[in-house]
Design an enzyme around this catalytic site. Structure first.
Site, PDB file in Angstrom:
ATOM      1  N   CYS A 128      42.928  56.024  41.669  1.00 12.78           N
ATOM      2  CA  CYS A 128      42.960  54.605  41.301  1.00 12.78           C
ATOM      3  C   CYS A 128      41.971  54.280  40.179  1.00 12.78           C
ATOM      4  O   CYS A 128      40.767  54.516  40.311  1.00 12.78           O
ATOM      5  CB  CYS A 128      42.645  53.759  42.529  1.00 12.78           C
ATOM      6  SG  CYS A 128      42.611  52.000  42.187  1.00 12.78           S
TER       7      CYS A 128
ATOM      8  N   TYR B 184      64.471  41.779  44.222  1.00  8.46           N
ATOM      9  CA  TYR B 184      63.570  42.252  45.266  1.00  8.46           C
ATOM     10  C   TYR B 184      64.328  42.550  46.568  1.00  8.46           C
ATOM     11  O   TYR B 184      64.225  43.644  47.131  1.00  8.46           O
ATOM     12  CB  TYR B 184      62.438  41.238  45.529  1.00  8.46           C
ATOM     13  CG  TYR B 184      61.712  41.617  46.777  1.00  8.46           C
ATOM     14  CD1 TYR B 184      60.827  42.698  46.768  1.00  8.46           C
ATOM     15  CD2 TYR B 184      61.981  40.989  47.996  1.00  8.46           C
ATOM     16  CE1 TYR B 184      60.219  43.131  47.934  1.00  8.46           C
ATOM     17  CE2 TYR B 184      61.371  41.408  49.156  1.00  8.46           C
ATOM     18  CZ  TYR B 184      60.489  42.472  49.118  1.00  8.46           C
ATOM     19  OH  TYR B 184      59.908  42.910  50.269  1.00  8.46           O
TER      20      TYR B 184
ATOM     21  N   CYS C 235      44.600  47.150  50.360  1.00  3.44           N
ATOM     22  CA  CYS C 235      44.370  46.716  48.970  1.00  3.44           C
ATOM     23  C   CYS C 235      44.602  45.206  48.917  1.00  3.44           C
ATOM     24  O   CYS C 235      45.498  44.708  48.250  1.00  3.44           O
ATOM     25  CB  CYS C 235      45.329  47.460  48.036  1.00  3.44           C
ATOM     26  SG  CYS C 235      44.889  47.283  46.303  1.00  3.44           S
TER      27      CYS C 235
ATOM     28  N   CYS D 289      38.674  50.041  49.450  1.00  2.13           N
ATOM     29  CA  CYS D 289      38.875  51.313  48.731  1.00  2.13           C
ATOM     30  C   CYS D 289      38.442  52.540  49.542  1.00  2.13           C
ATOM     31  O   CYS D 289      39.150  53.558  49.513  1.00  2.13           O
ATOM     32  CB  CYS D 289      38.175  51.268  47.382  1.00  2.13           C
ATOM     33  SG  CYS D 289      38.768  49.882  46.360  1.00  2.13           S
TER      34      CYS D 289
ATOM     35  N   GLU E 249      63.686  40.121  55.197  1.00  2.00           N
ATOM     36  CA  GLU E 249      63.270  40.050  53.790  1.00  2.00           C
ATOM     37  C   GLU E 249      63.538  38.671  53.197  1.00  2.00           C
ATOM     38  O   GLU E 249      62.747  38.168  52.408  1.00  2.00           O
ATOM     39  CB  GLU E 249      63.953  41.144  52.959  1.00  2.00           C
ATOM     40  CG  GLU E 249      63.498  42.563  53.302  1.00  2.00           C
ATOM     41  CD  GLU E 249      62.012  42.810  53.062  1.00  2.00           C
ATOM     42  OE1 GLU E 249      61.350  42.013  52.366  1.00  2.00           O
ATOM     43  OE2 GLU E 249      61.492  43.811  53.592  1.00  2.00           O
TER      44      GLU E 249
ATOM     45  N   CYS F  47      41.299  53.762  51.551  1.00  2.00           N
ATOM     46  CA  CYS F  47      42.586  53.804  50.858  1.00  2.00           C
ATOM     47  C   CYS F  47      43.012  55.244  50.562  1.00  2.00           C
ATOM     48  O   CYS F  47      42.228  56.022  50.007  1.00  2.00           O
ATOM     49  CB  CYS F  47      42.488  53.019  49.553  1.00  2.00           C
ATOM     50  SG  CYS F  47      44.024  53.046  48.611  1.00  2.00           S
TER      51      CYS F  47
ATOM     52  N   ASP G 106      57.163  43.753  45.342  1.00  5.08           N
ATOM     53  CA  ASP G 106      56.779  42.405  45.775  1.00  5.08           C
ATOM     54  C   ASP G 106      55.338  42.156  45.312  1.00  5.08           C
ATOM     55  O   ASP G 106      54.775  42.962  44.560  1.00  5.08           O
ATOM     56  CB  ASP G 106      56.946  42.240  47.293  1.00  5.08           C
ATOM     57  CG  ASP G 106      55.930  43.058  48.089  1.00  5.08           C
ATOM     58  OD1 ASP G 106      55.164  43.841  47.473  1.00  5.08           O
ATOM     59  OD2 ASP G 106      55.897  42.910  49.323  1.00  5.08           O
TER      60      ASP G 106
END
Ligand code: SF4
Length: 348
Positions: free
Chosen positions: A210, A124, A194, A201, A41, A204, A142
């Site tokens: 959405c 984060y 995305c 889409c 990270e 997804c 993030d």
């Protein structure tokens, strides 16, 4: 929005589509080693997965535990980090490893709050390590998650102003069970489906929920405030050779590229560069200019070269020209060295 429906749909998708990454455990498996989660990270801040993988593999081969990293020589850690950029992160990485060993017996603390008390761990990374390594229901936001949430809700407020709203909308989605998988599923959805310019889409798992896809212009989100143009600074780097060695210096610990090996260079200012800070009083030859963009400014660095008659009387270390690739130079100075080497070959 039905939070349970979102988390269940996303976790189902993640069970089949999770990216296999060297620092990860597969979906539903026991959590991975916190050291590896934390290291990945920190490296992934401002950098892509593809760029991080070789660095992660090199670091974990050389320093397989937090104790090993804590005991490493700081110059070696900085050199191994060279090329990843944002060098304050490397300094904090080493300071954090030392703090985990000195203050926590070599075990990372398990809560977001305790993690955030360690050097270099902000909102984060604290949330990501708490969720992924320890299963805490911490909300990880993030840039990928920001994009997914702003599209799910078709948020019209531009970034960065929208950040508080995005966090408020993300928090209730985080499930109590499998919080780490959920965080990684959100990251993967943003990275692979995305995406910034071309959201997929139809593939997804969240399409039915959405708002952005319903608007027919999902890529319009997240809205962004217009960027301010960055100022340009100028500087000079000195390629000083003596008998197939070149002079390198260690930059001051505080400031840009602090603690890194570098070519000698004067201050970076908004005026034309000059030779006032040259490491030797000799005739310098202009080799050209390299450009580099930092977070807050762009830099135009003139590269000048010369030969020293003696290796005495200058501060720094004389490094073999043929092994300059092993010096761990940060990207800016690696570019300057590459320019000097190319010009030098032309001249010979
Ligand atoms: Fe992104 Fe489209 Fe999924 Fe909405 S439906 S989250 S815009 S990929």
């Amino acid at each position: 929005m039905d939070a349970k429906r979102v988390s269940e749909a996303l976790l189902r998708w993640y069970d089949g589509e999770a990216r296999a990454l060297p620092w990860r455990a597969p979906p539903g498996a026991p959590p991975p080693d916190p050291y590896r989660v934390w290291l990945s990270e920190v490296m992934l801040q401002q950098t892509t997965v593809a760029a991080v993988k070789p660095y992660f593999n090199r670091f974990t081969e050389r320093w397989p535990t937090v104790e090993a990293l804590a005991g490493a020589d700081s110059a070696e850690v900085m050199a191994a980090w060279a090329g990843l950029g944002y060098y304050a992160r490397a300094r904090n990485l080493h300071a954090c490893a030392k703090a985990v060993v000195a203050d926590h017996g070599g075990r990372f603390p398990e809560t977001e709050d305790e993690l955030r008390a360690l050097p270099g761990i902000g909102a984060y990374i604290g949330a990501a390590v708490a969720a992924i390594a320890f299963g805490e229901a911490a909300t990880v936001v993030d840039a990928n998650v920001e994009r997914v949430i702003s599209r799910l809700h078709a948020i019209e407020t531009p970034l960065p102003k929208a950040r508080a709203e995005i966090r408020r909308l993300a928090e209730p989605l985080t499930p109590d069970e499998r919080a780490g998988d959920f965080a990684q599923a959100m990251m993967d959805l943003g990275a692979t489906v995305c995406t910034v310019r071309d959201p997929g889409c139809p593939q997804c798992p969240l399409q039915a929920m959405c708002a952005a896809t319903a608007s027919d212009e999902p890529a319009r989100f997240p809205l962004k405030a217009p960027r301010k143009t960055k100022p340009t600074r100028r500087g000079t780097a000195f390629w000083l050779e003596h008998e197939r060695t070149v002079l390198l210096v260690r930059r001051p610990a505080r400031g840009m590229l602090g603690g890194m090996r570098a070519l000698p260079s004067g201050p970076w200012a908004d005026r034309s560069p000059d030779l006032a800070d040259a490491p030797a009083d000799i005739d310098w030859k202009a080799f050209g200019t390299v450009s580099h963009v930092f977070t807050h400014f762009a830099l135009e660095l003139d590269v000048v070269a010369g030969r020293a008659l003696t290796d005495a009387g200058v501060e720094g270390e004389w490094w073999p020209v043929d092994a300059i690739g092993d010096a761990g130079l940060p990207t800016l100075f690696a570019k300057a060295a590459a320019l000097a080497l190319a010009q030098r070959e032309n001249d010979e």
